[in-house]
Design a protein around this motif. Structure first.
Motif, PDB file in Angstrom:
ATOM      1  N   GLY D 115       0.734  -1.185  -0.011  1.00  0.00           N
ATOM      2  CA  GLY D 115       0.014   0.075   0.094  1.00  0.00           C
ATOM      3  C   GLY D 115       0.931   1.229  -0.049  1.00  0.00           C
ATOM      4  N   ALA D 116       1.774   1.353   0.666  1.00  0.00           N
ATOM      5  CA  ALA D 116       2.783   2.320   0.892  1.00  0.00           C
ATOM      6  C   ALA D 116       3.640   2.630  -0.493  1.00  0.00           C
ATOM      7  CB  ALA D 116       3.796   2.026   2.060  1.00  0.00           C
ATOM      8  N   VAL D 117       3.989   1.541  -1.167  1.00  0.00           N
ATOM      9  CA  VAL D 117       4.559   1.858  -2.374  1.00  0.00           C
ATOM     10  C   VAL D 117       3.695   2.187  -3.554  1.00  0.00           C
ATOM     11  CG1 VAL D 117       6.088   0.564  -4.014  1.00  0.00           C
ATOM     12  CG2 VAL D 117       6.445   0.271  -1.693  1.00  0.00           C
ATOM     13  N   PHE D 118       2.379   1.418  -3.391  1.00  0.00           N
ATOM     14  CA  PHE D 118       1.329   1.814  -4.457  1.00  0.00           C
ATOM     15  C   PHE D 118       1.793   1.341  -5.887  1.00  0.00           C
ATOM     16  CE2 PHE D 118      -2.343   3.641  -6.254  1.00  0.00           C
ATOM     17  CZ  PHE D 118      -3.265   3.369  -5.227  1.00  0.00           C
ATOM     18  N   ARG D 123      -1.995  -1.032  -7.327  1.00  0.00           N
ATOM     19  CA  ARG D 123      -2.487  -0.274  -8.170  1.00  0.00           C
ATOM     20  C   ARG D 123      -3.467  -0.762  -9.072  1.00  0.00           C
ATOM     21  NH1 ARG D 123      -1.733   4.549 -11.558  1.00  0.00           N
ATOM     22  NH2 ARG D 123      -1.785   3.719 -13.391  1.00  0.00           N
TER      23      ARG D 123
END
Lengths: 290, 348, 382, 268
Positions: D115-118, D123
């Motif tokens: 989620g943090a990297v998305f 995505r």
């Protein structure tokens, strides 16, 4: 054996001061739903005022105490009217932050008006040693214990019998419903803050008599947090007992374990208790509705 | 010129921002922040570094308190743990700094799990005070475990050398802090638009409904503690490096309070608000110093020994005024200003 | 824009400016700075120290300044928080551009600040709490006048051990570096003289109630008790012992050797042993200093005077003398060299101050004193 | 026909008070069922039991052949149960889109780090989820408020958002707790239409608590009647409207004779 008794008795004595401040905390929480992080600072301010009065009126201990209590009434009313009442209806988090800011102001303000040096509060009484059997206690320690007992009895009767006490319970239970019943929440809050300032002031005076008047007197407020959590944030009487328990726990930890663990003993105790009773020993569990 | 918000594809809908000017300005700001350290004096630079480190730590608290609604008064405990988890392996045992940063995140994260356990049963102020207790216990343990931490003597921490780059000058170190702060901000913003972030907000706003949506409350509260402690720990390591000396005294309890003040002043629950709050709170003492200086030397002499307390009082008053008159925080203020700018001379 | 060229140009400008005149020095003025705790509990020491610097500066200015230049002091408060110490130093050095530092805050904070000061290279006097990390190894530009806690404690306990042989000992110290050094000094004597230690413990910094500790002291049967607090803590211990009616021979350390401590202790403080390298209050030199101070600073400052004022006064005098010897061309280089040459510098308030090649610590002989409650002062023992 | 939901002899007591007493009922796939009864009959407690918020004192809940005993409450959504709440339970600081996205929770997989990297899977996943949410928004006709913070919306709008959030989890069975209370005639009819469309278009079975007799009688396939924690009747709307036990529960024995007109009104 005498050693144990001495440890417990002096624990009760210091715990009584924690307990008084904790009762003030619980009183405000119960009637306004917020934790006052400036409780220790209020005690400190009143102690300083008492010290100033003692300098102005040497030899009149009762005038000094009386004057300091009048000052604490004014302080309580002023805080409620000027700072807390405008915050009515704001999220709890915000109002709690306001009390933290208030604590910062009071701390710096005391250093500004007075000075950073420790002073002895000398009003001619309170420092003598009274012997209870083989255990020695200073007069002010005894007075703190007696005051705590009086406050416990007084608040018990107050909540049970007095109109205002019952109203306070009603506001605590449901402030909107209480308002519909014709109870003024603002008035109840003012009473809670005033009463809380008065007992904090008393605790501050006892503390100053026993130790000294100095800017870090407010630390005692930090100690009263475990006390009130132990007793239950919304339980005024429980908080008073909680203070005594914390005081005794500290002294037993200091007397039998290590001195360095003494200052955090209270926090260890509350973590242990909260794991078993998440709302303190005497606190009421929130009931959730789906 | 853009008119209104029309998006043509789903990816456009979930972007952090679909406005080209926003990206361009952010990019320029980033470049400016990266180059500015080389042109600033050390005093101004120390504020920049403090803002970047404090911002990282505050974002850590934001994940826990802002997003998940769990109030922590003991975040300074995670800072301390992070600083020591970096200092002990790197300065005492000579391990590479990169590994030190890993420990600085991992050790507080593990501690976060332990502290998080009571959060499964406790609510609101009870939890807040439990975290306070945690902070005291951590500093006690650090003193007691002097065989590992050197107890009260503290550990001197050198500036790191990472991936062949030296960060010994303050300007270089500011670049490192900028990198960490920007990555953290991006991570937190991304988290906010992904599954985990939404779950945290759901836990905060309505835990029963969250559970009905299939969110495991316990797991997510622990995840919030874990993430928050990890980020805060990294900030702690950076702070220790900045101080070049890690000791209990370098991390006073007041830092926990300051972090909460940042969230409140910035606007609770918003990552951008946290950034604004950080800038405001870090610069507030300096601003009041300047304001006080403007009163002239007369006033300064009058309070020759009390100037510092006056500044503290001012600090408290500003926070109270903020809470009283702008509870939405700086972010709310910013929205008002922007609306005024766009709509003027019309009101809306 | 060629960034590197710009930087190079800036650097050249900066260095030429430095060559023309050292920072903080103009034709009329020399700017000095100091950092110390002026808020929070340690302010008791910081404010008194600050007054000492003020007195030394006022005295020099009254005599026409240093080679015609007036001294000006900028004071920064760090509240005894390391991060603020660092920031205050950066402000003093980079923004205010001071010439020299007259104080470097208390122990932990001063150690944290060392790298900054060493890198900047300006002459620095660090005499508020001369702990060994400040001058071991010696830094080119950092000087300390006074004595270490270890040595002071060693001397104090050795004296007591000789005067009261074969007694049981108890010691309670603060759980920070101050307490650790006291313990270190005590440990030396304890090993040397094979002391019978029946009670040894640490208390947490900021603790106020000492009832459980003093009960433990009493039940341990300690006959000599070393109260290793700062001020309020030492007072708390002594008054608790009074309440318990326990009367061991009690000794304390120099941060507590101020009249405020005695006033707080009340009669219980009478006869307590103390140790210090600064002259006692009833000495002629001290009284003369007080008289002189009254002509130089205001009433509020006079009230704040205690032993730290003397420590600061002497330390700042050393710096001023060194600057004077440099003459008109005042530079860091010269000042540091001149401080190093300080030999047998006498004020009467301490022993003579000496530095030398590679010597950055002017070790002062300590004296054992006893408290006299009637006059609220300390008198040297014979 | 195998039942989608089977409730067998379900009992719940609170400190001796029996709130739900030996209730059994079934919901078949594609069925719209209603639970009616006077206030305090135990309807919401029954819902809380079926959704796992409360643990039954005894009895069994079987969902699509799976015994739900021992399944943690947060897994009920994964097992195919969606619900709305009697008193709105939205995430009031979030926008409409964000609220409905929370409903997709169980169908997404990304963790904290992803989620943090998305990037990559997260995505793609988020894009798919967002597309699904847009479909729901279209279905419920709330396009114009999609970016509003739900705390600022009207009651009726918030109810729709809550319905959307429940739909987003792609449930097999949807539990609706007093969906139309406080709504006007037009809003009520809209909701009735949505419920039928949910059954027909999405193939979701619906179990609803309702006080509005008109909607109960209009759209229910079957009605269960509760009184004092017990089930007193079950049947089609037509059967229920003729049931004397039901009438007695609502109006008392005396009321039955005194107010025949109202009983008639209950009819279809």
């Amino acid at each position: 054996m005498q050693y144990l008794v001495d440890q417990i008795v002096s624990g009760i004595a210091v715990g009584a001061i924690y307990g008084l401040i904790a009762m003030g905390l619980a009183l405000i929480y119960k009637s306004t739903g917020l934790a006052n992080f400036a409780q220790g600072e209020m005690a400190m301010l009143i102690a300083y005022i008492a010290w100033t009065l003692a300098g102005l009126m040497p030899g009149h201990p009762w005038l000094v105490v009386g004057g300091a209590l009048v000052a604490s009434v004014v302080l309580g009313l002023a805080i409620e009217r000027l700072i807390m009442r405008p915050m009515l209806g704001e999220p709890v988090f915000a109002t709690v932050m306001v009390t933290i800011a208030l604590a910062v102001i009071l701390r710096a303000g005391a250093m500004l008006i007075w000075d950073p040096y420790p002073h002895a509060l000398d009003i001619g009484i309170g420092r003598g040693v009274v012997m209870l059997g083989a255990t020695g206690l200073r007069e002010a320690q005894l007075a703190a214990i007696l005051t705590l007992m009086a406050a416990l009895a007084g608040f018990w009767a107050f909540f049970r019998y007095s109109r205002i006490g019952k109203a306070m319970r009603a506001v605590a239970a449901d402030s909107r419903a209480a308002q519909l019943m014709g109870i003024s929440a603002a008035r109840i809050h003012a009473i809670a803050w005033t009463a809380s300032a008065v007992i904090a002031g008393l605790a501050g005076i006892f503390f100053a008599l026993l130790y000294d008047v100095s800017p870090n007197l407010y630390h005692v407020g930090l100690k009263s947090f475990p006390a009130t959590i132990l007793g239950g944030l919304d339980s005024v009487l429980g908080s008073g007992f909680g203070g005594v328990l914390i005081g005794v726990a500290e002294n037993l930890a200091g007397g039998y374990l290590a001195s360095s663990i003494k200052e955090i003993a209270g926090f260890i105790v509350i973590i242990a208790v909260l794991m078993i009773r998440p709302f303190g020993l005497f606190g009421e569990r929130d009931i959730e509705r789906v | 010129m853009r008119s209104g918000h029309f998006k043509e594809s789903i990816p456009g809908l979930i972007m952090l921002s679909d406005s080209v000017p926003v990206w361009v300005w952010s990019g320029l700001l980033l470049v400016a922040l990266a180059l500015a350290p080389y042109a600033m004096n050390a005093y101004a630079l120390s504020f920049l570094i403090l803002i970047l480190i404090t911002g990282t730590g505050a974002l850590g608290l934001h994940v826990l308190t802002g997003c998940t609604g769990l109030i922590s008064l003991g975040h300074v405990g995670f800072l301390l743990l992070g600083a020591y988890a970096y200092a002990v392996p790197v300065a005492k045992f000579g391990l590479p700094p990169l590994l030190g940063f890993f420990f600085a995140g991992a050790v507080p994260a593990l501690a976060g799990l332990v502290v998080g356990l009571p959060s499964l049963r406790l609510k609101g102020l009870y939890l807040a005070i439990t975290t306070l207790a945690f902070a005291f216990i951590i500093s006690h343990l650090i003193i007691e475990m002097s065989w590992l931490t050197d107890g009260t003597r503290g550990i001197t921490v050198p500036r790191p050398r990472l991936l062949g780059l030296d960060f010994d000058s303050d300007a270089r170190f500011a670049n490192l802090c900028l990198l960490v702060a920007v990555l953290t901000l991006f991570a937190v913003l991304n988290l906010g638009r992904s599954r985990v972030g939404r779950a945290l907000i759901a836990v905060r706003d309505n835990d029963i409904a969250a559970r009905a949506m299939g969110i495991n409350l316990e797991a997510y509260k622990l995840k919030a503690f874990l993430t928050s402690a990890f980020v805060t720990g990294i900030a702690g390591a950076l702070f220790g490096i900045y101080l070049s000396f890690v000791s209990i005294e370098g991390f006073p309890f007041l830092m926990s309070i300051e972090a909460l003040a940042i969230l409140i002043v910035g606007g609770l629950g918003s990552a951008l608000g946290t950034v604004l709050g950080t800038v405001f709170i870090v610069l507030l003492p300096e601003a009041s110093r300047i304001a006080f200086g403007l009163l002239g030397s007369q006033a300064e002499r009058l309070f020759s020994l009390g100037a510092h307390e006056i500044r503290s009082v001012l600090y408290g008053v500003v926070i109270i005024l903020f809470l009283r008159f702008e509870p939405r925080g700086l972010l709310g203020l910013w929205h008002d200003v922007r609306r005024l700018w766009v709509n003027w001379p019309l009101r809306y | 824009m060629h960034f590197r060229t710009l930087m190079a140009a800036l650097l050249v400008m900066a260095s030429t400016a430095a060559m023309a005149q050292q920072q903080g020095v103009t034709d009329k003025e020399i700017l000095l700075g100091e950092v110390e705790p002026l808020t929070g509990p340690p302010a008791l020491l910081g404010i008194a120290y600050n007054v000492g610097t003020k007195i030394a500066i006022a005295e020099a200015n009254k005599a026409g300044g240093v080679n015609g230049r007036m001294l000006k002091l900028i004071v920064e408060d760090d509240g005894y928080v390391s991060a603020r110490t660092l920031q205050a130093l950066r402000k003093l050095i980079e923004v205010d551009k001071i010439f020299a530092l007259t104080s470097l805050s208390g122990s932990g904070a001063s150690v944290a600040a060392l790298p900054v000061v060493e890198k900047a290279g300006l002459p620095t006097m660090a005499s508020i709490a001369p702990i060994s990390q400040l001058f071991q190894p010696p830094r080119k530009n950092v000087f300390a006048v006074g004595q270490t806690y270890e040595e002071g404690m060693y001397q104090l306990t050795r004296y007591l051990a000789m005067k009261f042989p074969d007694k049981k000992w108890g010691i309670l110290t603060q759980d920070d570096d101050y307490g650790a050094t006291l313990k270190g000094g005590f440990g030396m004597t304890a090993r040397e003289s094979k002391l019978n230690v029946v009670y040894q413990a640490d208390y947490k910094k900021g603790q106020q109630d000492f009832s459980s500790e003093m009960l433990k002291v009493r039940s341990s049967g300690a006959e000599i008790f070393l109260a290793g607090g700062v001020i309020a803590e030492t007072v708390g211990m002594v008054r608790e012992l009074e309440k318990l009616n326990a009367k061991p021979v009690t000794a304390m350390f120099w941060p507590g050797r101020v009249s405020a401590t005695l006033k707080l202790m009340g009669p219980a403080g009478d006869g307590i042993y103390a140790v210090d390298y600064v002259e006692a209050e009833d000495s002629a030199a001290y009284k003369a200093f007080l008289e002189k101070a009254k002509t130089l600073v205001g009433e509020a400052e006079i009230k704040a005077i205690n032993r730290y004022t003397i420590a600061s006064y002497v330390s700042t005098r050393v710096l001023i003398e060194a600057m004077r010897r440099c003459g008109k061309a005042l530079t860091w280089e010269c000042t540091i060299a001149e401080i190093e040459k300080t030999e047998n510098f006498k004020t009467g308030l301490m022993g003579p101050v000496n530095f030398g090649k590679g010597v950055r610590f002017s070790s002062q002989a300590v004296r054992i004193m006893r408290a006299d409650f009637a006059t609220l002062s300390y008198k040297p023992v014979e | 026909m195998t039942a989608l939901l089977g409730v067998e002899a379900l009992t719940k007591t609170f400190r001796g008070l029996v709130a739900v007493n030996q209730i059994s009922l079934t919901v078949a796939p594609g069925e719209v069922c209603s639970v009616i009864g006077p206030n305090g009959a135990g309807k919401t407690t029954l819902f809380n039991l079926i959704t796992g918020v409360l643990r039954p004192s005894s009895g069994r809940i079987v969902l699509a052949g799976r015994d739900m005993a021992g399944v943690p409450s947060w897994r009920f959504a994964e097992c195919g149960i969606g619900r709305t709440f009697q008193n709105l339970a939205l995430f009031k600081h979030g926008t409409v889109v964000e609220n409905i996205l929370v409903g997709c929770h169980t169908h997404l997989k990304s963790g904290i780090l992803e989620g943090a990297v998305f990037f990559g899977r997260t995505r793609r996943e988020e894009i798919a989820a967002r597309a699904w949410v847009e479909d729901i928004i279209d279905f419920l006709e709330i396009e114009d408020i999609r970016d509003k913070v739900v705390g600022t919306l009207s009651y009726g709008q918030q109810k729709r958002v809550e319905l959307g959030r429940a739909l987003a989890s792609r449930p097999k069975l949807l539990l609706l707790d007093e969906m139309v209370s406080g709504m006007n005639q037009e809003e009520t009819e809209d909701i009735a239409r949505f419920i039928l469309d949910i059954r027909d278009d999405f193939g979701i079975a619906v179990l609803m608590i309702e006080h509005n007799m008109r909607i109960v009688m209009d759209i229910s396939d079957r009605v269960h009647v509760l009184d004092f924690g017990q089930k007193i009747a079950e049947g089609t709307p037509a059967e229920i409207s003729r049931d004397t036990a039901v009438a007695r529960a609502y109006f008392g024995a005396a009321g039955l004779e005194a107010r025949p007109a109202e009983v008639a009104h209950v009819g279809p």
